[in-house]
Design a protein around this motif. Structure first.
Motif, PDB file in Angstrom:
ATOM      1  N   PRO A  11       0.878  -1.144  -0.030  1.00 11.85           N
ATOM      2  CA  PRO A  11      -0.095  -0.019  -0.192  1.00 11.85           C
ATOM      3  C   PRO A  11       0.847   1.172   0.003  1.00 11.85           C
ATOM      4  O   PRO A  11       2.003   1.223   0.572  1.00 11.85           O
ATOM      5  N   MET A  12       0.346   2.266  -0.622  1.00  9.97           N
ATOM      6  CA  MET A  12       1.011   3.705  -0.450  1.00  9.97           C
ATOM      7  C   MET A  12       0.820   4.162   0.697  1.00  9.97           C
ATOM      8  O   MET A  12      -0.406   3.920   1.507  1.00  9.97           O
ATOM      9  N   LEU A  13       1.635   4.853   1.378  1.00  4.50           N
ATOM     10  CA  LEU A  13       1.592   5.356   2.765  1.00  4.50           C
ATOM     11  C   LEU A  13       1.458   6.667   2.980  1.00  4.50           C
ATOM     12  O   LEU A  13       1.446   7.476   1.696  1.00  4.50           O
ATOM     13  N   ALA A  14       1.489   7.264   4.112  1.00  5.10           N
ATOM     14  CA  ALA A  14       1.391   8.728   4.327  1.00  5.10           C
ATOM     15  C   ALA A  14       2.299   9.109   5.449  1.00  5.10           C
ATOM     16  O   ALA A  14       2.494   8.208   6.298  1.00  5.10           O
ATOM     17  N   LYS A  15       2.640  10.225   5.300  1.00  6.01           N
ATOM     18  CA  LYS A  15       3.544  10.967   6.400  1.00  6.01           C
ATOM     19  C   LYS A  15       2.889  11.855   7.295  1.00  6.01           C
ATOM     20  O   LYS A  15       1.782  12.675   6.460  1.00  6.01           O
ATOM     21  N   SER A  16       3.049  11.992   8.380  1.00  9.12           N
ATOM     22  CA  SER A  16       2.113  13.166   9.560  1.00  9.12           C
ATOM     23  C   SER A  16       2.591  14.522   9.264  1.00  9.12           C
ATOM     24  O   SER A  16       3.888  14.717   8.999  1.00  9.12           O
ATOM     25  N   VAL A  17       1.489  15.376   8.936  1.00 10.87           N
ATOM     26  CA  VAL A  17       1.924  16.829   9.349  1.00 10.87           C
ATOM     27  C   VAL A  17       0.829  16.972  10.432  1.00 10.87           C
ATOM     28  O   VAL A  17      -0.092  16.681  10.656  1.00 10.87           O
ATOM     29  N   ASP A  18       1.379  18.310  10.995  1.00 20.20           N
ATOM     30  CA  ASP A  18       0.336  18.769  12.196  1.00 20.20           C
ATOM     31  C   ASP A  18      -0.874  19.446  11.868  1.00 20.20           C
ATOM     32  O   ASP A  18      -1.717  19.338  12.480  1.00 20.20           O
ATOM     33  N   THR A  19      -1.006  20.135  10.465  1.00 21.57           N
ATOM     34  CA  THR A  19      -2.205  20.575  10.236  1.00 21.57           C
ATOM     35  C   THR A  19      -2.493  20.026   8.882  1.00 21.57           C
ATOM     36  O   THR A  19      -1.864  19.625   7.939  1.00 21.57           O
ATOM     37  N   VAL A  20      -4.108  20.252   8.666  1.00 29.95           N
ATOM     38  CA  VAL A  20      -4.423  19.941   7.256  1.00 29.95           C
ATOM     39  C   VAL A  20      -3.780  20.847   6.343  1.00 29.95           C
ATOM     40  O   VAL A  20      -3.920  22.055   6.193  1.00 29.95           O
TER      41      VAL A  20
END
Length: 354
Positions: A11-20
């Motif tokens: 699966p393609m993944l996501a990295k965390s960010v503090d705000t939208v």
């Protein structure tokens, strides 16, 4: 060629960010979706109705097919043709108008006994929420931009009913920010932003996820040694309930090698000891996932308070392992109660599903 379960896609993944994130921060713009709190799954359907026509792969490429027979039947009877879907397996609880995701029931679905799997499929049936299309017919769509993949997914899923659903999406960042707050009440845990112009990138952190961030003060009730045998592996945490009883709520981990050793010294004054001066051990809760794993821990006097960062609660426990923030020597342990927690406003899951 249509991707197959014999050569599973990571699966393609996501990295965390503090705000939208704002859409103009990424070339081609962004599409926003709710972040579902379930089992990530890649579904392979060959278009037939016979045995083996459906395979369900997990994030780690472990096959989940046998655990969700009701979904296998739904994929083979409801989908209009051969396809490969990326999405999330979830279980809901609550009456109509008050439904939300149920993580505990979902985890119980992974069971070695076929009779138990059949029983749970009837008692706590799962749903599948699709959010990407990786192949259709005999065509791989991995190189196709997400915006086009999503349009084709909507066409494919048109008229497909429960328990197969389509995840909502928007290009309106303000609506996405509203979702971040509202949808948590239905058990979701954030918002995902996807570059509209990006091809599918297996195992790459191309997407951006924004989750809820909160802090709480908790009592440290014990610690487990690190698997290496050197230093503290995790802190065990508790909160006082309305009756004044200290309840286990989860743990904090992910310490550096140096920090693990420092924690041994910092916690030593609070270690409960027997008449011989040896640390008193406790036995943690076991589950079928524990196996032969050592779940013992060193017990501490319930006096030391720590501030931790968490995203959400599942019942009376932290949903995920929390992060250590800082010690709170200014706080009395008895002041660490459930009342301090920021709980989301209830939101009906049916209003999130498409």
């Amino acid at each position: 060629m249509l991707p197959a379960a014999s050569d599973p896609i990571a699966p393609m993944l996501a990295k965390s960010v503090d705000t939208v994130p704002l859409p103009d921060k990424v070339a081609g713009g962004l599409s926003y979706e709710p972040k579902w709190d379930g089992f990530r799954a890649i579904v392979y359907f060959d278009g037939t109705s016979g045995p083996g026509s459906v395979e369900i792969g997990s994030r780690g490429s472990k096959m989940l097919t046998r655990y969700f027979p009701e979904l296998v039947e739904a994929f083979s009877t409801l989908l209009p043709g051969p396809c490969v879907l990326d999405g999330e397996i979830v279980v809901q609880k609550g009456a109509a108008g008050h439904a939300k995701l149920d993580w505990d029931s979902l985890t119980q679905r992974i069971h070695p006994a076929a009779s138990r799997v059949k029983k749970l499929a009837e008692e706590t049936p799962a749903m599948f929420v699709a959010f990407d299309l990786l192949g259709a017919g005999d065509e791989s769509l991995l190189e196709v931009p997400f915006g086009e993949r999503r349009e084709r997914l909507e066409t494919l899923m048109a008229g497909v009913g429960h328990p197969l659903h389509l995840s909502q999406r928007t290009t309106d960042v303000e609506l996405a920010r509203q979702w971040l707050t509202e949808f948590e009440g239905a058990g979701l845990d954030g918002v995902v932003a996807k570059p509209l112009a990006a091809p599918y990138a297996p195992n790459k952190r191309i997407m951006l996820k924004t989750k809820h961030h909160r802090t709480a003060d908790a009592v440290v009730t014990g610690y487990r040694m690190h698997a290496s045998g050197n230093g503290v592996g995790s802190l065990l945490l508790g909160l006082y309930d309305a009756d004044g009883e200290l309840q286990s709520v989860g743990g904090a981990s992910a310490f550096s090698d140096a920090r693990r050793l420092e924690l041994i010294d910092e916690l030593d004054p609070f270690v409960l000891r027997d008449e011989n001066g040896d640390p008193v051990k406790g036995e943690g809760e076991r589950s079928r996932f524990s196996g032969s794993k050592d779940v013992s821990f060193v017990r501490l006097r319930p006096e030391k308070v720590v501030e931790v960062r968490y995203d959400q609660m599942e019942g009376s426990r932290f949903r995920h392992t929390v992060q250590f923030d800082r010690w709170r020597p200014d706080r009395e342990a008895r002041s660490c109660t459930f009342e301090q927690l920021d709980l989301p406003t209830a939101y009906d899951l049916s209003r999130v599903l498409v």
